[in-house]
Each structure stands twice: as structure tokens, then as C-alpha cells.
Motif scaffolding. Sequence first.
Motif, PDB file in Angstrom:
ATOM      1  N   GLY A 178     -42.420  20.988   8.723  1.00 29.29           N
ATOM      2  CA  GLY A 178     -42.907  20.509   7.420  1.00 29.29           C
ATOM      3  C   GLY A 178     -44.415  20.355   7.477  1.00 29.29           C
ATOM      4  O   GLY A 178     -44.913  19.265   7.787  1.00 29.29           O
ATOM      5  N   ALA A 232     -46.354  21.105   4.866  1.00 24.12           N
ATOM      6  CA  ALA A 232     -46.875  20.964   3.501  1.00 24.12           C
ATOM      7  C   ALA A 232     -47.465  19.566   3.297  1.00 24.12           C
ATOM      8  O   ALA A 232     -46.988  18.594   3.877  1.00 24.12           O
ATOM      9  CB  ALA A 232     -45.751  21.197   2.498  1.00 24.12           C
ATOM     10  N   ILE A 288     -39.053  15.713   4.438  1.00 23.63           N
ATOM     11  CA  ILE A 288     -38.755  15.871   5.865  1.00 23.63           C
ATOM     12  C   ILE A 288     -37.753  14.804   6.337  1.00 23.63           C
ATOM     13  O   ILE A 288     -36.901  15.069   7.189  1.00 23.63           O
ATOM     14  CB  ILE A 288     -40.060  15.867   6.689  1.00 23.63           C
ATOM     15  CG1 ILE A 288     -39.883  16.703   7.949  1.00 23.63           C
ATOM     16  CG2 ILE A 288     -40.563  14.476   7.012  1.00 23.63           C
ATOM     17  CD1 ILE A 288     -41.168  17.148   8.588  1.00 23.63           C
ATOM     18  N   LYS A 343     -44.585   7.429  12.038  1.00 19.17           N
ATOM     19  CA  LYS A 343     -43.947   8.494  11.244  1.00 19.17           C
ATOM     20  C   LYS A 343     -42.881   9.227  12.061  1.00 19.17           C
ATOM     21  O   LYS A 343     -41.830   9.582  11.530  1.00 19.17           O
ATOM     22  CB  LYS A 343     -45.000   9.485  10.725  1.00 19.17           C
ATOM     23  CG  LYS A 343     -45.758   8.923   9.558  1.00 19.17           C
ATOM     24  CD  LYS A 343     -46.858   9.810   9.068  1.00 19.17           C
ATOM     25  CE  LYS A 343     -47.709   8.985   8.100  1.00 19.17           C
ATOM     26  NZ  LYS A 343     -48.919   9.659   7.697  1.00 19.17           N
TER      27      LYS A 343
HETATM   28  O1  C5P Z   1     -46.000  10.192   5.171  1.00 23.86           O
HETATM   29  P1  C5P Z   1     -46.905  11.391   5.240  1.00 23.86           P
HETATM   30  O2  C5P Z   1     -47.074  12.079   3.917  1.00 23.86           O
HETATM   31  O3  C5P Z   1     -48.219  11.153   5.915  1.00 23.86           O
HETATM   32  O4  C5P Z   1     -46.119  12.370   6.223  1.00 23.86           O
HETATM   33  C1  C5P Z   1     -46.509  13.678   6.468  1.00 23.86           C
HETATM   34  C2  C5P Z   1     -45.315  14.500   6.846  1.00 23.86           C
HETATM   35  O5  C5P Z   1     -44.225  14.217   5.960  1.00 23.86           O
HETATM   36  C3  C5P Z   1     -45.589  15.985   6.697  1.00 23.86           C
HETATM   37  O6  C5P Z   1     -44.804  16.660   7.644  1.00 23.86           O
HETATM   38  C4  C5P Z   1     -45.130  16.258   5.260  1.00 23.86           C
HETATM   39  O7  C5P Z   1     -44.785  17.626   5.081  1.00 23.86           O
HETATM   40  C5  C5P Z   1     -43.918  15.341   5.137  1.00 23.86           C
HETATM   41  N1  C5P Z   1     -43.662  14.828   3.781  1.00 23.86           N
HETATM   42  C6  C5P Z   1     -42.529  15.220   3.128  1.00 23.86           C
HETATM   43  N2  C5P Z   1     -42.236  14.740   1.874  1.00 23.86           N
HETATM   44  C7  C5P Z   1     -43.064  13.878   1.256  1.00 23.86           C
HETATM   45  C8  C5P Z   1     -44.223  13.458   1.908  1.00 23.86           C
HETATM   46  C9  C5P Z   1     -44.513  13.960   3.168  1.00 23.86           C
HETATM   47  O8  C5P Z   1     -41.769  16.025   3.686  1.00 23.86           O
HETATM   48  N3  C5P Z   1     -42.746  13.459   0.047  1.00 23.86           N
END
Ligand code: C5P
Length: 400
Positions: free
Chosen positions: A273, A275, A307, A336
Motif C-alpha cells: 500500500g 498510495a 490497508i 502504524k
Molecule cells: O495512517 P497513515 O495514512 O500515515 O498510513 C499510511 C499507510 O496506510 C500507507 O501504507 C497508506 O497506503 C495506508 N492507508 C490506507 N488507507 C487510508 C489511509 C492510509 O491504506 N485511508
Amino acid sequence: MSVLSDKKILLGVSGGIAAYKAAELVRLLVTEGAIVRVVMTEAATQFITPLTLEALSGSKVHRHLFDASETSAMGHIDLARWADLILIAPASADLIARLRSGLAHDLLTTLCLASTAPLWVAPAMNRVMWEHAATQENISILKSRGVHLLGPDQGIQACGESGPGRLLEPDLILKGLQQAFSRGPWTGLRLLISAGPTREPIDPVRYLSNRSSGKMGYALAKAAQDQGAAVTLISGPTALTPPKVDHFIKVETAKDMLAAVLQGALTADLYIGSAAVADYAPIMAPQKIKKGAPTLTLELQKTVDIIGQVSSLEQRPFTVGFAAETENLEAHALVKLKNKGLDLIAANPVGEHQGFEVDDNELMVFWEGGQRFLPKTPKTDLAAVLLTLILERYHASHPS
Ligand code: C5P
């Protein structure tokens, strides 16, 4: 040197409108150095002339089971033994049914029955025929016997309908064969990657987004595909040209990305992930918001953590997340890793001229019980180093 150089490919062409694409396929295979012999069914000759494929392959096209001139050149058993790989493109519904049943009343089906070479099949047919229970059953039986499937693709069909059943484009068929012969460390693994920013509409003309360029995710997708993985890349809006991967899916919002990722995760061995998904999305106004009041307040709603959803699936892929941080890199990344249930997290400092929109990056990678620093280098090189580390951790948690 190309992995297809000197490989003996027997190309079977069956009857269907997509048969004309066999010409491009032969040209691509020959350009890659493969030695191509073509076998056409009688129906295929209604759509493309043998002469075209003879000229492109530089070899006589085989058509008949009982033809003295063909048998003296190379009999069907010799031809079956000659092939390093048999590829049927396009494979019609009828041919697939005959392969499943082990019929052998024409040259192509006889060859398939008489050969121990790996069989690759690229179906092409109307979407209703493809979705028919009979075809689906035939395909799953062929797959259970070790037959490899290339496609079919989705989209507009010759009959005017739209859906699954289009022949996979010749360059992607070629890619599939390259993977079959390549022994890259990712061969046999299905990798799902999400990349780029998301765009959350405020009203019909405005949106909230972020500075993610998608470069890291695209570089990972390209490197993994080059190393043999079957890659699905799900991307938010970026200015980049998509790399040649098995599936490229464009999305805009976090909600669209969630749906596409959850669908892809069902068949993925690993998910990265990368993105930059919006954490909050506005409640979209149905009409363009008018200028007026000196201040304007937008109400935002938390998006679903994509994720986190993937890592809590019962049949979960090995899950890798990213953490872009402006401070306390290690502490935030470790939280995280735990809270999102990840197998590995790659953390990078972001700020002015760092992380987003630039070509270089550095990463601190953490997993349960370990960590590694990957020093600053162009994102394309960093992608290859990170992939090696991910594969190492994947194999450590999936001992064969
Ligand atoms: O919590 P944060 O946004 O910093 O975490 C980053 C990670 O979580 C990345 O791998 C991002 O692709 C994923 N993410 C996600 N869905 C969200 C927010 C972040 O999969 N809504």
C-alpha cells in the motif's frame, strides 16, 4: 539477450475475429528471437490467411492432420515434441471445450494431446460465452491440469458488447510468455500495489488531494514485473505513464481505491500500500459552492483505512505499508505497523524537497523483530532494494 531467444513456440490459432491479432503476436515473438511455428484450425483460416502467418513466422503454416506434404516436412508427433511451449491465441470457446475433453480430431487438438510442453491459452470470445457455466467449468478444469491462462481482457468486443472475453493484447501475451521463461525471484507471485494520491470531491468542480506523485509505487510495480511477478497496479491520478503490468486500474477517490484493492487482495500473495490515501474526505456538495462569506467551513469525514482492511482479511496477503512522516519517524512507524496489522512498514521523512514529488528517497524499514535503513538513492533503484527486502521477509514468514 531476450528470455525468448531461440525458444521454440508452437502458436495455435483458432477461429474468431481476434485471429487477426495472431499476426502481431507472431511478429513480436520473432522480434524477441523465438522460433515460431503456426498451426491454424480450419475456422481460423476464415479470419486470417495462412500466407500472412507464413510470411511473418518464416515457416510453413500447419493446418491438416493428414497431409502428406506436411507430414513429410514434420509430422504431428515431431511437432508436438519440437515445442518448448504451446500457446493458443486466440482460443475460442469451442477449442477450450475440446481441450478439456481431450478430443483430437484436428491437428491443433492432436498436438496438444500429444505434447508434454507447457500449454498457455489466451481465450477470446463474446462475454456471454465466456461467462457461460460450461466455459467457466472447462477453464477451471484446464487450470487444475496445469494449463496457464492469459487473459481474457475486459472491454468493447467485436460484437458491440462490453465485458470480459477480449483477447489479451499481443504485447501482454508476450509479457506472460517472458515470465514463463524467466526465472526472476518474483516468478509465480501475485503482487498488488496501490499508488499515487486520491482525489476527494468537495463539489462537482473541486477536490482535496495531496502531493504524492506515485513515483515510488510505479517504480515498485515495474521492478516487480521485471523480476517475474504478476502485478496489479491500482493508481490514483498521477502524471506518470503506467508501467506495463498485468492489470492497471485507475481510481480517483479513497472509496474507489478501497473497492479495487479489496477485490485485488482476494487473489494477491502480497499487497504493497504505497498510495497516499486521503484520511478525510469532504461531504460532497451537489452544486458548485458559491463564493460569498469571508470564511468557509468544510466538514470532513474519516475514510476507511484500506490497508487495515486488507490486513484483517481472513486470507490475507503479506501486507506492506508506507509511513510518510514529518517527525518522530521511528515511533510513528512502529505504531502504524502494530495498529494496522502490517507485516512490514517502510517509513520515509517528508517535508520540503523530501519524500513527495522528488526522484530520490530514503527509507527506514521495520518489521516485527527487525529493521533496516535503505539510504538515499533514486526511487527506481530504491524500489529494487526494497523489493528484495520484502521478498526476504515474505519467504521468512512463508517457509516452503
Ligand atoms: O495512517 P497513515 O495514512 O500515515 O498510513 C499510511 C499507510 O496506510 C500507507 O501504507 C497508506 O497506503 C495506508 N492507508 C490506507 N488507507 C487510508 C489511509 C492510509 O491504506 N485511508
